[in-house]
Design a protein around this motif. Structure first.
Motif, PDB file in Angstrom:
ATOM      1  N   LEU A 150      36.924  33.494  41.060  1.00 12.71           N
ATOM      2  CA  LEU A 150      37.233  34.121  39.768  1.00 12.71           C
ATOM      3  C   LEU A 150      37.530  35.612  39.886  1.00 12.71           C
ATOM      4  O   LEU A 150      37.749  36.283  38.885  1.00 12.71           O
ATOM      5  N   ALA A 151      37.508  36.142  41.111  1.00 16.00           N
ATOM      6  CA  ALA A 151      37.773  37.576  41.292  1.00 16.00           C
ATOM      7  C   ALA A 151      38.419  37.813  42.654  1.00 16.00           C
ATOM      8  O   ALA A 151      38.463  36.915  43.506  1.00 16.00           O
ATOM      9  N   ILE A 152      38.932  39.026  42.814  1.00 14.63           N
ATOM     10  CA  ILE A 152      39.540  39.447  44.088  1.00 14.63           C
ATOM     11  C   ILE A 152      38.828  40.730  44.505  1.00 14.63           C
ATOM     12  O   ILE A 152      38.565  41.584  43.655  1.00 14.63           O
ATOM     13  N   THR A 153      38.497  40.833  45.788  1.00 17.54           N
ATOM     14  CA  THR A 153      37.855  42.058  46.283  1.00 17.54           C
ATOM     15  C   THR A 153      38.796  42.759  47.256  1.00 17.54           C
ATOM     16  O   THR A 153      39.455  42.103  48.072  1.00 17.54           O
TER      17      THR A 153
ATOM     18  N   GLY B  13      28.937  33.312  41.776  1.00 15.16           N
ATOM     19  CA  GLY B  13      30.349  32.918  41.820  1.00 15.16           C
ATOM     20  C   GLY B  13      31.057  33.295  43.114  1.00 15.16           C
ATOM     21  O   GLY B  13      30.424  33.684  44.096  1.00 15.16           O
ATOM     22  N   LYS B  14      32.380  33.188  43.092  1.00 16.11           N
ATOM     23  CA  LYS B  14      33.160  33.369  44.318  1.00 16.11           C
ATOM     24  C   LYS B  14      34.271  34.401  44.132  1.00 16.11           C
ATOM     25  O   LYS B  14      34.888  34.456  43.064  1.00 16.11           O
ATOM     26  N   SER B  15      34.529  35.204  45.175  1.00 15.51           N
ATOM     27  CA  SER B  15      35.631  36.168  45.137  1.00 15.51           C
ATOM     28  C   SER B  15      36.469  36.045  46.414  1.00 15.51           C
ATOM     29  O   SER B  15      35.952  35.686  47.472  1.00 15.51           O
ATOM     30  N   MET B  16      37.757  36.338  46.289  1.00 18.74           N
ATOM     31  CA  MET B  16      38.662  36.344  47.444  1.00 18.74           C
ATOM     32  C   MET B  16      38.704  37.755  47.999  1.00 18.74           C
ATOM     33  O   MET B  16      39.150  38.667  47.294  1.00 18.74           O
ATOM     34  N   ILE B  17      38.246  37.954  49.228  1.00 17.65           N
ATOM     35  CA  ILE B  17      38.331  39.292  49.811  1.00 17.65           C
ATOM     36  C   ILE B  17      39.638  39.415  50.590  1.00 17.65           C
ATOM     37  O   ILE B  17      39.952  38.573  51.423  1.00 17.65           O
ATOM     38  N   MET B  18      40.388  40.468  50.306  1.00 21.29           N
ATOM     39  CA  MET B  18      41.618  40.727  51.063  1.00 21.29           C
ATOM     40  C   MET B  18      41.202  41.491  52.318  1.00 21.29           C
ATOM     41  O   MET B  18      40.802  42.652  52.251  1.00 21.29           O
TER      42      MET B  18
END
Ligand code: ATP
Ligand code: MG
Length: 402
Positions: free
Chosen positions: A281-284, A177-182
């Protein structure tokens, strides 16, 4: 005879029952992508293995590239030969000769193709004897050999390999899946991005930019960090969010001591919106417990309240020195320590609340309406595509992408 293949072994993913096919397909695609500049190589998949046919490309450069691909457990240079004894003898002799400092060896032969006339027990002395005959200085040591030559007789031919090189481990990117990294431009968040990718996660980056308080060079730093990260996977999208107006409004209209907490909540809200639109589906984040005021347990609890997306914090329990070690290993450290201000350092209040309370924060935040500011920031995002291999930067506005 020279090494003409690289043998790729998968680790953990081989255990993943039903998903195995999916993981293997993703790994094949990722290896092919990583090697796309080596025009002559051919990547082949067999059961539980992969082989890279070098076709004249530099073996060490290809090895180095493969070592960056997540999902690979170990690798070896390999010689492919016909299934006949004379070719095998020649292959083991060439393979052992490459290990210049080796004095002792061991042959471990495996016969998957039972039609081959010698069994494993007979093959070991036959091939070992050939090395002993041709190399006076070498002897056999079955317990602690300097080099172990593995010989595998398969239907499609035999492979001779020597040393095992370590792979990057983890799972193939794109398989979970995919995560948004700040991504801030500091030391921590790129390391968090790397560790998230290592678990098979595709990432996109979000960066909050506050011109003119933060310079173009601060933005460039984030793009350069993303380029390093993209070397482990494919292209990475970076969403640059104009954040000046929101920061100014927080600074102007809200009590100083809650500024930092509320600013983080705004960042997280906006990141969740981008994640939704991009199918992540997630944030890092690069948060590490107790490191700074915004990373106390109370701060995390209060900041986290604005989203119910999973927030992945790979560094939560790590010490700064452990994080720096990884940053150095993945070549992001030198970029991260470039001295440009990021948007948070500029508006940092003199005495930020280190133990903000959820209810109080919500009450303070609600005294000012930020909804239009958030929509405006979302509508003005600049999206850049970074490809570590090409150094190309394709720009586009956020709205063009939807
Ligand atoms: P880093 O080294 O990653 O900057 P840090 O130790 O400086 O982390 P903070 O400044 O408290 O810690 O930031 C915590 C996390 O919040 C960062 O790791 C990052 O994930 C996110 N973050 C902070 N500033 C920004 C920004 N300008 N844009 C995007 N994310 C940010
Ligand atoms: Mg920082």
């Amino acid at each position: 005879m020279q090494f003409d293949h690289i043998l790729i072994r998968f680790g953990e993913m081989a255990l993943k029952g039903k998903n195995r096919k999916h993981f293997e397909r993703q790994l094949l695609e990722n290896v092919q992508y990583r090697l796309k500049h080596f025009k002559k190589v051919i990547v082949k998949k067999t059961r539980g293995r992969m082989y890279v046919l070098l076709n004249g490309e530099d073996p060490h450069k290809v090895m180095e590239a493969c070592q960056q691909v997540f999902g690979i457990y170990s690798l070896s240079f390999a010689i492919h030969t016909e299934n006949d004894l004379e070719s095998l003898k020649e292959a083991v002799l060439s393979a052992v000769s490459v290990e210049e400092n080796a004095k002792t060896f061991k042959i471990s032969a495996k016969r998957a193709d039972k039609s081959f006339p010698l069994n494993s027990k007979e093959l070991n002395p036959a091939l070992g004897g050939h090395i002993l005959k041709n190399k006076d200085e070498m002897s056999v040591d079955v317990h602690h050999p300097d080099v172990e030559l593995k010989v595998e007789i398969r239907h499609e031919g035999a492979y001779v390999t020597s040393k095992d090189y370590r792979g990057a481990g983890g799972l193939p990117i794109g398989s979970t899946g995919k995560s948004m990294i700040m991504l801030s431009g500091g030391i921590d968040s790129p390391v968090a991005g790397y560790l998230t990718m290592k678990r098979g996660v595709e990432i996109e980056a979000v960066h909050f930019h506050s011109p003119p308080y933060t310079s173009e060079r601060a933005k460039q730093k984030v793009l350069d960090l993303t380029r390093e990260l993209s070397k482990y996977g494919k292209r990475i999208k970076v969403h640059i969010v104009p954040f000046t107006e929101i920061q100014q409004k927080i600074h102007r209209d809200l009590p100083d001591s809650y500024g930092m907490t509320i600013m983080r909540r705004m960042m997280l809200r906006i990141t969740e919106r981008i994640a939704k639109r991009e199918g992540a589906l997630a944030i890092t984040t690069g948060e590490s417990l107790g490191q700074v005021a915004s990373q106390t347990m109370e701060s995390m609890n209060t900041i986290n309240e604005v989203t119910n997306y999973p927030v992945i914090r790979p560094l939560a329990t790590m010490d700064k020195l452990e994080i720096i070690d990884i940053a150095e290993k993945i070549n992001t450290y030198d970029i991260s320590i470039r001295p440009y201000e990021d948007c948070c350092t500029i508006f940092v209040p003199k005495e930020p609340k280190t133990k903000p309370n959820r209810e109080k924060t919500v009450a303070i935040e609600q005294s000012v309406d930020f909804s239009e500011d958030i929509e405006k920031a979302l509508a003005s995002i600049e999206t850049v595509q970074i490809d570590g291999e090409n150094s190309s930067e394709e720009k586009g506005s956020f709205s063009e992408l939807f």
